[in-house]
Design a protein around this motif. Structure first.
Motif, PDB file in Angstrom:
ATOM      1  N   GLU A 231      -7.876  58.974 -17.350  1.00  0.00           N
ATOM      2  CA  GLU A 231      -8.971  58.735 -18.166  1.00  0.00           C
ATOM      3  C   GLU A 231      -9.944  57.873 -17.668  1.00  0.00           C
ATOM      4  O   GLU A 231     -11.251  58.055 -17.920  1.00  0.00           O
ATOM      5  CB  GLU A 231      -8.288  58.121 -19.641  1.00  0.00           C
ATOM      6  N   CYS A 232      -9.645  56.872 -17.050  1.00  0.00           N
ATOM      7  CA  CYS A 232     -10.378  56.089 -16.398  1.00  0.00           C
ATOM      8  C   CYS A 232     -11.473  56.494 -15.358  1.00  0.00           C
ATOM      9  O   CYS A 232     -12.676  56.497 -15.382  1.00  0.00           O
ATOM     10  CB  CYS A 232      -9.562  54.774 -15.627  1.00  0.00           C
ATOM     11  N   ASN A 233     -10.787  57.491 -14.567  1.00  0.00           N
ATOM     12  CA  ASN A 233     -11.714  58.217 -13.546  1.00  0.00           C
ATOM     13  C   ASN A 233     -12.756  59.240 -14.216  1.00  0.00           C
ATOM     14  O   ASN A 233     -13.859  59.444 -14.051  1.00  0.00           O
ATOM     15  CB  ASN A 233     -10.766  59.114 -12.647  1.00  0.00           C
TER      16      ASN A 233
ATOM     17  N   ALA B 223     -15.493  56.967 -15.622  1.00  0.00           N
ATOM     18  CA  ALA B 223     -16.127  56.690 -14.449  1.00  0.00           C
ATOM     19  C   ALA B 223     -17.100  57.880 -14.168  1.00  0.00           C
ATOM     20  O   ALA B 223     -18.433  57.772 -13.629  1.00  0.00           O
ATOM     21  CB  ALA B 223     -15.330  56.182 -13.447  1.00  0.00           C
ATOM     22  N   SER B 224     -16.671  58.912 -13.639  1.00  0.00           N
ATOM     23  CA  SER B 224     -17.410  60.311 -13.497  1.00  0.00           C
ATOM     24  C   SER B 224     -18.583  60.237 -14.164  1.00  0.00           C
ATOM     25  O   SER B 224     -19.673  60.767 -13.924  1.00  0.00           O
ATOM     26  CB  SER B 224     -16.492  61.469 -13.435  1.00  0.00           C
ATOM     27  N   MET B 225     -18.162  60.558 -15.712  1.00  0.00           N
ATOM     28  CA  MET B 225     -19.253  60.540 -16.745  1.00  0.00           C
ATOM     29  C   MET B 225     -20.429  59.656 -16.727  1.00  0.00           C
ATOM     30  O   MET B 225     -21.773  59.971 -16.826  1.00  0.00           O
ATOM     31  CB  MET B 225     -18.630  61.083 -18.117  1.00  0.00           C
ATOM     32  N   GLU B 226     -19.941  58.222 -16.499  1.00  0.00           N
ATOM     33  CA  GLU B 226     -20.984  57.031 -16.372  1.00  0.00           C
ATOM     34  C   GLU B 226     -21.703  57.388 -15.069  1.00  0.00           C
ATOM     35  O   GLU B 226     -23.190  57.111 -15.192  1.00  0.00           O
ATOM     36  CB  GLU B 226     -20.187  55.925 -16.478  1.00  0.00           C
ATOM     37  N   LEU B 227     -21.234  57.856 -13.996  1.00  0.00           N
ATOM     38  CA  LEU B 227     -22.074  58.094 -12.694  1.00  0.00           C
ATOM     39  C   LEU B 227     -23.068  59.087 -12.993  1.00  0.00           C
ATOM     40  O   LEU B 227     -24.330  59.069 -12.635  1.00  0.00           O
ATOM     41  CB  LEU B 227     -21.028  58.488 -11.687  1.00  0.00           C
ATOM     42  N   ARG B 228     -22.872  60.334 -13.723  1.00  0.00           N
ATOM     43  CA  ARG B 228     -23.439  61.441 -14.220  1.00  0.00           C
ATOM     44  C   ARG B 228     -24.668  60.906 -15.013  1.00  0.00           C
ATOM     45  O   ARG B 228     -25.839  61.466 -15.102  1.00  0.00           O
ATOM     46  CB  ARG B 228     -22.843  62.489 -14.697  1.00  0.00           C
ATOM     47  N   ARG B 229     -24.475  59.797 -15.877  1.00  0.00           N
ATOM     48  CA  ARG B 229     -25.519  59.346 -16.694  1.00  0.00           C
ATOM     49  C   ARG B 229     -26.222  58.238 -16.062  1.00  0.00           C
ATOM     50  O   ARG B 229     -27.253  57.683 -16.863  1.00  0.00           O
ATOM     51  CB  ARG B 229     -24.732  58.733 -17.982  1.00  0.00           C
ATOM     52  N   GLY B 230     -26.006  57.758 -14.813  1.00  0.00           N
ATOM     53  CA  GLY B 230     -26.748  56.861 -13.915  1.00  0.00           C
ATOM     54  C   GLY B 230     -26.358  55.528 -14.420  1.00  0.00           C
ATOM     55  O   GLY B 230     -27.426  54.585 -14.303  1.00  0.00           O
ATOM     56  N   ASN B 231     -25.077  55.357 -14.727  1.00  0.00           N
ATOM     57  CA  ASN B 231     -24.614  53.945 -14.932  1.00  0.00           C
ATOM     58  C   ASN B 231     -23.708  53.414 -14.084  1.00  0.00           C
ATOM     59  O   ASN B 231     -22.457  53.603 -14.420  1.00  0.00           O
ATOM     60  CB  ASN B 231     -24.099  53.929 -16.518  1.00  0.00           C
TER      61      ASN B 231
ATOM     62  N   GLU C  92     -22.896  50.728 -12.557  1.00  0.00           N
ATOM     63  CA  GLU C  92     -22.179  49.523 -12.926  1.00  0.00           C
ATOM     64  C   GLU C  92     -20.867  49.616 -13.896  1.00  0.00           C
ATOM     65  O   GLU C  92     -19.916  49.302 -13.592  1.00  0.00           O
ATOM     66  CB  GLU C  92     -22.958  48.105 -13.280  1.00  0.00           C
ATOM     67  N   GLU C  93     -21.149  50.426 -14.981  1.00  0.00           N
ATOM     68  CA  GLU C  93     -20.463  50.926 -16.029  1.00  0.00           C
ATOM     69  C   GLU C  93     -19.096  51.685 -15.453  1.00  0.00           C
ATOM     70  O   GLU C  93     -17.917  51.621 -15.852  1.00  0.00           O
ATOM     71  CB  GLU C  93     -20.950  51.626 -17.126  1.00  0.00           C
ATOM     72  N   ALA C  94     -19.557  52.685 -14.389  1.00  0.00           N
ATOM     73  CA  ALA C  94     -18.598  53.327 -13.789  1.00  0.00           C
ATOM     74  C   ALA C  94     -17.755  52.691 -13.008  1.00  0.00           C
ATOM     75  O   ALA C  94     -16.330  52.791 -12.878  1.00  0.00           O
ATOM     76  CB  ALA C  94     -19.131  54.453 -12.980  1.00  0.00           C
ATOM     77  N   LEU C  95     -18.075  51.396 -12.409  1.00  0.00           N
ATOM     78  CA  LEU C  95     -17.181  50.554 -11.598  1.00  0.00           C
ATOM     79  C   LEU C  95     -16.222  50.092 -12.312  1.00  0.00           C
ATOM     80  O   LEU C  95     -15.032  49.722 -11.715  1.00  0.00           O
ATOM     81  CB  LEU C  95     -18.168  49.767 -10.749  1.00  0.00           C
ATOM     82  N   LYS C  96     -16.466  49.671 -13.381  1.00  0.00           N
ATOM     83  CA  LYS C  96     -15.711  48.982 -14.539  1.00  0.00           C
ATOM     84  C   LYS C  96     -14.597  49.962 -14.682  1.00  0.00           C
ATOM     85  O   LYS C  96     -13.293  49.387 -14.612  1.00  0.00           O
ATOM     86  CB  LYS C  96     -16.359  48.645 -15.812  1.00  0.00           C
TER      87      LYS C  96
ATOM     88  N   MET D 284     -10.515  49.658 -13.019  1.00  0.00           N
ATOM     89  CA  MET D 284      -9.480  49.378 -14.196  1.00  0.00           C
ATOM     90  C   MET D 284      -8.394  50.428 -13.589  1.00  0.00           C
ATOM     91  O   MET D 284      -7.458  50.233 -13.643  1.00  0.00           O
ATOM     92  CB  MET D 284      -9.975  49.795 -15.388  1.00  0.00           C
ATOM     93  N   GLY D 285      -8.974  51.638 -13.236  1.00  0.00           N
ATOM     94  CA  GLY D 285      -8.017  52.914 -13.002  1.00  0.00           C
ATOM     95  C   GLY D 285      -6.918  52.369 -11.854  1.00  0.00           C
ATOM     96  O   GLY D 285      -6.010  52.638 -11.790  1.00  0.00           O
ATOM     97  N   LEU D 286      -7.800  51.761 -10.707  1.00  0.00           N
ATOM     98  CA  LEU D 286      -7.198  51.610  -9.530  1.00  0.00           C
ATOM     99  C   LEU D 286      -6.099  50.237  -9.873  1.00  0.00           C
ATOM    100  O   LEU D 286      -5.090  50.110  -8.881  1.00  0.00           O
ATOM    101  CB  LEU D 286      -7.928  51.097  -8.317  1.00  0.00           C
ATOM    102  N   ASP D 287      -6.299  49.453 -10.758  1.00  0.00           N
ATOM    103  CA  ASP D 287      -5.342  48.600 -11.082  1.00  0.00           C
ATOM    104  C   ASP D 287      -4.175  48.884 -11.716  1.00  0.00           C
ATOM    105  O   ASP D 287      -3.206  48.072 -11.970  1.00  0.00           O
ATOM    106  CB  ASP D 287      -6.171  47.386 -11.841  1.00  0.00           C
ATOM    107  N   LYS D 288      -3.905  50.187 -12.133  1.00  0.00           N
ATOM    108  CA  LYS D 288      -2.885  50.697 -13.135  1.00  0.00           C
ATOM    109  C   LYS D 288      -1.544  50.839 -12.106  1.00  0.00           C
ATOM    110  O   LYS D 288      -1.697  51.087 -10.965  1.00  0.00           O
ATOM    111  CB  LYS D 288      -3.099  52.101 -13.864  1.00  0.00           C
ATOM    112  N   PHE D 289      -0.340  50.768 -12.570  1.00  0.00           N
ATOM    113  CA  PHE D 289       0.776  50.887 -12.170  1.00  0.00           C
ATOM    114  C   PHE D 289       0.935  52.134 -11.508  1.00  0.00           C
ATOM    115  O   PHE D 289       1.307  52.362 -10.147  1.00  0.00           O
ATOM    116  CB  PHE D 289       2.090  50.583 -13.061  1.00  0.00           C
TER     117      PHE D 289
END
Length: 317
Positions: free
Chosen positions: A236-238, A241-249, A251-255, A259-264
Motif C-alpha cells: 500500500e505504501c508503494n 508513493a507511485s501515485m504521489e510521484l505521478r501527481r508531481g509530489n 516529497e510526499e512520495a518519499l514519506k 514508511m514501506g521500507l521500514d516495515k517488517f
C-alpha cells in the motif's frame, strides 16, 4: 601409529579448511572492490576485479559466482561492451537454461544494440520458461515500449491475457495489464473480481487506474482509507508513493517509500527502492538519486533498467 595417523589427518583437514577459507575471503574481497569500482563508474576496473573474483572460485560454481556474473554483466553493459555483456549472459544461460531471467536480460541488451530478432527470440524463450509470471510480461512490455516497439510490446501483453487462470492473483495481474493497454473498463472488471476473491491490494491498483484515466475524485475516494490508516502495509505504501510521484509530489512520495521500507515484511522492496531513486531524481537531487541507484544495483545487479538509469545519472552528478 594410530595417534600419528589421526594427527596427520587432522593437520591435512586444517590446511584444507584454511585454503577454502582463504579462497572464499579473497573472492569476497575482489567482489567488494569490484562493486566499489562499479559505484564510482570505473567499469573497466570493476570488470577486472569481478574476473579476479571468478578466478578465485577454483572451479566452484554456486550462487556466489552467479551473483558475480550478474555484476560483471552490469558493468559491461554500462561500459558499452555489448558483446561482453551478451557473452556473460550467455554463460549464465549455459549454466542454467531453465532460468528465464538471463534470457530476459540478454534479450534486452540485444534490443538495445539494435539486434531485434535475437532480442525477441530471447524474450520468447523467457516466457516459455516462466509462462505464468505476469511480471515478466509486463517488464518486457515496458522495455519494448521504451525502445518504441509498441506494437510488439502489446503482443506480449496479449499473450499474457490468454492465460486461463482465475485466482485472485490472476485477476489482479490482468487488471494491471488492461491498465497498461488503457482498456479501463476491462481493468475495472478484473480488479473488482480480484477484490471479490480476497485480493485487498486490488483496491490500490484500481485507484491507480482511476488516476491514469484522469478520474482523480474516484482515485481519492479509494485512497482516503489508506491515507488515514496509521499502519499501511509495504504494498500500500508503494502504491501511494507511485501515485504521489505521478501527481508531481516527490516529497510526499518519499514519506510513503521510507514508511514501506521500514516495515517488517517488505515483499515489494525492489519496487520501493526504484521509486526512491525516481523521487530524488524528480526533486532534482541527482547526487542522492545516483547513490541510491548504485545501492539498488548492488542488491539487484541484473536490472537492466536501473543500469541504464545509472548511465543517465552519471551525466548529472
Amino acid at each position: 601409529m594410530r595417534r600419528q595417523l589421526v594427527c596427520a589427518i587432522a593437520l591435512i583437514m586444517v590446511f584444507l579448511v584454511s585454503a577454502c577459507t582463504t579462497s572464499h575471503d579473497r573472492q569476497e574481497q575482489y567482489k567488494s572492490e569490484g562493486i566499489m569500482a562499479l559505484n564510482k563508474g570505473d567499469y573497466a576496473k570493476a570488470i577486472e576485479l569481478f574476473n579476479d573474483a571468478l578466478q578465485s572460485s577454483e572451479g566452484r560454481v554456486d550462487e556466489g559466482e552467479i551473483d558475480i556474473c550478474y555484476y560483471k554483466a552490469a558493468a559491461q553493459f554500462n561500459m558499452g561492451d555489448v558483446k561482453g555483456a551478451i557473452k556473460t549472459y550467455t554463460a549464465l544461460i549455459d549454466y542454467d537454461e531453465n532460468n528465464a531471467y538471463p534470457y530476459f536480460l540478454r534479450g534486452s541488451v540485444y534490443l538495445k544494440s539494435g539486434e531485434k530478432s535475437s532480442g525477441f527470440d530471447d524474450y520468447k524463450e523467457a516466457i516459455k520458461i516462466d509462462e505464468d509470471n505476469y511480471d515478466l510480461y509486463m517488464a518486457i512490455y515496458e522495455n519494448l515500449t521504451a525502445l518504441n516497439y509498441e506494437r510488439e510490446a502489446q503482443e506480449f501483453l496479449n499473450i499474457a491475457l490468454e492465460k486461463s487462470g482465475d485466482s485472485a492473483d490472476d485477476c489482479l495481474a490482468r487488471g494491471k495489464i488492461y491498465t497498461l493497454l488503457k482498456q479501463y473498463d476491462a481493468a475495472k472488471t478484473a480488479y473488482e473480481k480480484a477484490i471479490d476473491k480476497g485480493a485487498d491490494d486490488a483496491n490500490i491498483y484500481l485507484a491507480n487506474m482511476y488516476l491514469a484515466e484522469g478520474k482523480e475524485a474516484e482515485c481519492d475516494k479509494i485512497l482516503e482509507q489508506y491515507k488515514n490508516d496509521e499502519n499501511p502495509n509495504a504494498t500500500e505504501c508503494n502504491a501511494l508513493a507511485s501515485m504521489e510521484l505521478r501527481r508531481g509530489n516527490p516529497e510526499e512520495a518519499l514519506k510513503y517509500i521510507n514508511m514501506g521500507l521500514d516495515k517488517f515484511s517488505v515483499p515489494n522492496r525492489k519496487e520501493l527502492l526504484k521509486n526512491r531513486v525516481a523521487a530524488y531524481e524528480y526533486m532534482g537531487n541527482f547526487n542522492e538519486a545516483f547513490t541510491y541507484a548504485m545501492e539498488f544495483l548492488q542488491e539487484y545487479p541484473q536490472d537492466v533498467d536501473m543500469a541504464r538509469e545509472v548511465t543517465f545519472l552519471t551525466t548529472r552528478v
